[in-house]
Design a protein around this motif. Sequence first.
Motif, PDB file in Angstrom:
ATOM      1  N   PRO A  17      -5.037   7.697  -4.264  1.00 28.87           N
ATOM      2  CA  PRO A  17      -6.499   7.791  -4.266  1.00 28.87           C
ATOM      3  C   PRO A  17      -7.060   8.295  -5.592  1.00 28.87           C
ATOM      4  O   PRO A  17      -8.064   7.748  -6.085  1.00 28.87           O
ATOM      5  CB  PRO A  17      -6.815   8.801  -3.154  1.00 28.87           C
ATOM      6  N   TYR A  74      -6.900   5.552  -8.195  1.00 26.19           N
ATOM      7  CA  TYR A  74      -7.846   4.487  -7.829  1.00 26.19           C
ATOM      8  C   TYR A  74      -9.272   4.907  -8.197  1.00 26.19           C
ATOM      9  O   TYR A  74     -10.029   4.129  -8.807  1.00 26.19           O
ATOM     10  CB  TYR A  74      -7.730   4.194  -6.327  1.00 26.19           C
ATOM     11  N   TYR A 103       0.798  -1.233   0.000  1.00 27.66           N
ATOM     12  CA  TYR A 103       0.000   0.000   0.000  1.00 27.66           C
ATOM     13  C   TYR A 103       0.828   1.279   0.000  1.00 27.66           C
ATOM     14  O   TYR A 103       0.264   2.373  -0.010  1.00 27.66           O
ATOM     15  CB  TYR A 103      -0.990  -0.022   1.181  1.00 27.66           C
ATOM     16  N   CYS A 127     -12.567  -4.318   1.067  1.00 27.17           N
ATOM     17  CA  CYS A 127     -11.415  -4.084   1.949  1.00 27.17           C
ATOM     18  C   CYS A 127     -10.722  -5.372   2.389  1.00 27.17           C
ATOM     19  O   CYS A 127      -9.518  -5.510   2.188  1.00 27.17           O
ATOM     20  CB  CYS A 127     -11.862  -3.283   3.175  1.00 27.17           C
ATOM     21  N   GLY A 174     -11.283   3.644   2.160  1.00 26.38           N
ATOM     22  CA  GLY A 174     -10.515   4.111   1.003  1.00 26.38           C
ATOM     23  C   GLY A 174     -10.891   5.563   0.748  1.00 26.38           C
ATOM     24  O   GLY A 174     -11.284   6.293   1.664  1.00 26.38           O
ATOM     25  N   PRO A 175     -10.872   5.997  -0.532  1.00 29.73           N
ATOM     26  CA  PRO A 175     -11.270   7.368  -0.841  1.00 29.73           C
ATOM     27  C   PRO A 175     -12.732   7.438  -1.286  1.00 29.73           C
ATOM     28  O   PRO A 175     -13.121   8.405  -1.939  1.00 29.73           O
ATOM     29  CB  PRO A 175     -10.331   7.711  -2.003  1.00 29.73           C
ATOM     30  N   THR A 176     -13.550   6.390  -0.979  1.00 27.54           N
ATOM     31  CA  THR A 176     -14.896   6.308  -1.577  1.00 27.54           C
ATOM     32  C   THR A 176     -16.020   6.526  -0.573  1.00 27.54           C
ATOM     33  O   THR A 176     -15.858   6.299   0.635  1.00 27.54           O
ATOM     34  CB  THR A 176     -15.110   4.946  -2.284  1.00 27.54           C
ATOM     35  N   GLU A 193      -8.280  12.417   1.567  1.00 26.27           N
ATOM     36  CA  GLU A 193      -9.225  12.595   0.450  1.00 26.27           C
ATOM     37  C   GLU A 193     -10.664  12.700   0.985  1.00 26.27           C
ATOM     38  O   GLU A 193     -11.450  13.541   0.539  1.00 26.27           O
ATOM     39  CB  GLU A 193      -9.084  11.425  -0.541  1.00 26.27           C
ATOM     40  N   ASP A 239      -9.831   4.393   7.436  1.00 25.93           N
ATOM     41  CA  ASP A 239      -8.925   3.743   6.481  1.00 25.93           C
ATOM     42  C   ASP A 239      -7.527   3.613   7.070  1.00 25.93           C
ATOM     43  O   ASP A 239      -7.130   4.350   7.961  1.00 25.93           O
ATOM     44  CB  ASP A 239      -8.877   4.445   5.120  1.00 25.93           C
ATOM     45  N   SER A 276     -12.725  18.296  -2.540  1.00 26.31           N
ATOM     46  CA  SER A 276     -12.281  17.133  -3.317  1.00 26.31           C
ATOM     47  C   SER A 276     -12.546  17.338  -4.805  1.00 26.31           C
ATOM     48  O   SER A 276     -13.528  17.965  -5.194  1.00 26.31           O
ATOM     49  CB  SER A 276     -13.042  15.885  -2.853  1.00 26.31           C
ATOM     50  N   ASN A 278      -5.896   8.341   1.999  1.00 26.41           N
ATOM     51  CA  ASN A 278      -7.334   8.118   1.802  1.00 26.41           C
ATOM     52  C   ASN A 278      -8.155   8.925   2.807  1.00 26.41           C
ATOM     53  O   ASN A 278      -9.185   9.512   2.450  1.00 26.41           O
ATOM     54  CB  ASN A 278      -7.663   6.631   1.917  1.00 26.41           C
ATOM     55  N   ARG A 279      -7.675   8.964   4.043  1.00 27.02           N
ATOM     56  CA  ARG A 279      -8.406   9.753   5.054  1.00 27.02           C
ATOM     57  C   ARG A 279      -8.386  11.231   4.661  1.00 27.02           C
ATOM     58  O   ARG A 279      -9.376  11.942   4.837  1.00 27.02           O
ATOM     59  CB  ARG A 279      -7.791   9.527   6.447  1.00 27.02           C
TER      60      ARG A 279
END
Length: 276
Positions: A23, A26, A18, A174, A72-74, A100, A92, A109, A97-98
């Motif tokens: 992000p 992805y 990782y 995840c 994640g970034p979602t 984002e 996350d 964003s 990711n946090r």
Amino acid sequence: MMEDKGTPSAAGAEASDYNEFDPAEYLQCFYSAEVTCLEEEDSFMCWILSRLHRAFSEGDVRGDLLVDVGSGPTLHQVLSGCELFNKVILTDFLEVNRKELKLWLHGGSKMDWTSYLKRVCELEGRSPSEWTQKAARLRQVVTDILPIDVHRPQPLAHDALPSAGADCLVSSFCLEAASPDLASFSRALGHIGGLLRPGGHLLLIGALEHSYYIGGAGVRIPVFAVNEAQVCDSLKQNGFTLIRLEVFQVSAETIPDKLSAVVDAKGICFVKARRN
Ligand SMILES: C[S@@+](CC[C@H](N)C(=O)[O-])C[C@H]1O[C@@H](n2cnc3c(N)ncnc32)[C@H](O)[C@@H]1O
């Protein structure tokens, strides 16, 4: 890079896989409009959103606190749940990711979730034009964005949740993407189960028999290729009662070319389970 399918690996990810996760790349690879095809009812993303909508609308999932594991970034995974819970905690492993997610929360964003927000409004029987209210609701109920490691017996900081635990957990793509093998996948499921109150619900979305995914430009992250039977066994071993498991079959016919060029999963599973 995107066209290179490579050979499937037997083992899944270690933490070091990782280091180069990006992000933005992805999101572009898996969440852009030409990949998710949200205007098509039979697209994989509409399938996921409709499963989440149904799971949250059946009347059995309730409480105060929803925790999303490995966000994640979602955000697609909490767009239904945010209407039911007054507090939503996103989590996350990675700071990027946090960051984002925090950017989205504060309106900075570059990722545009509007089509997802509209689609979930429609599933809820509302006008798509109410997407701004849904975005505002989500921003209002997300109370924290926290670091998590599903491989620790206590995945979150000890005081992150109330002592009773969360009322519901969501986790999307995840566990299989964070685990090197079945033993680790199953242990991780047990660890996150510890975050949930007895009787609380787990909504688990995952890739089946998938060997890797693109986590950035030239970044291939191995995935543990879990199958349906292993998911069911792991749930049972970790004190969950399975309510429903559904599978979206992944093939060249069911996903867009752009995605099938980089995805070798056989399916996507959606699980609704209850902690005993
Ligand atoms: C395939 S992405 C899924 C992201 C998002 N939930 C989604 O549905 O697209 C896998 C996620 O697992 C996270 N992850 C990796 N190792 C982890 C760990 N040990 N504990 C928790 N999350 C981890 C990654 O940072 C990444 O965000």
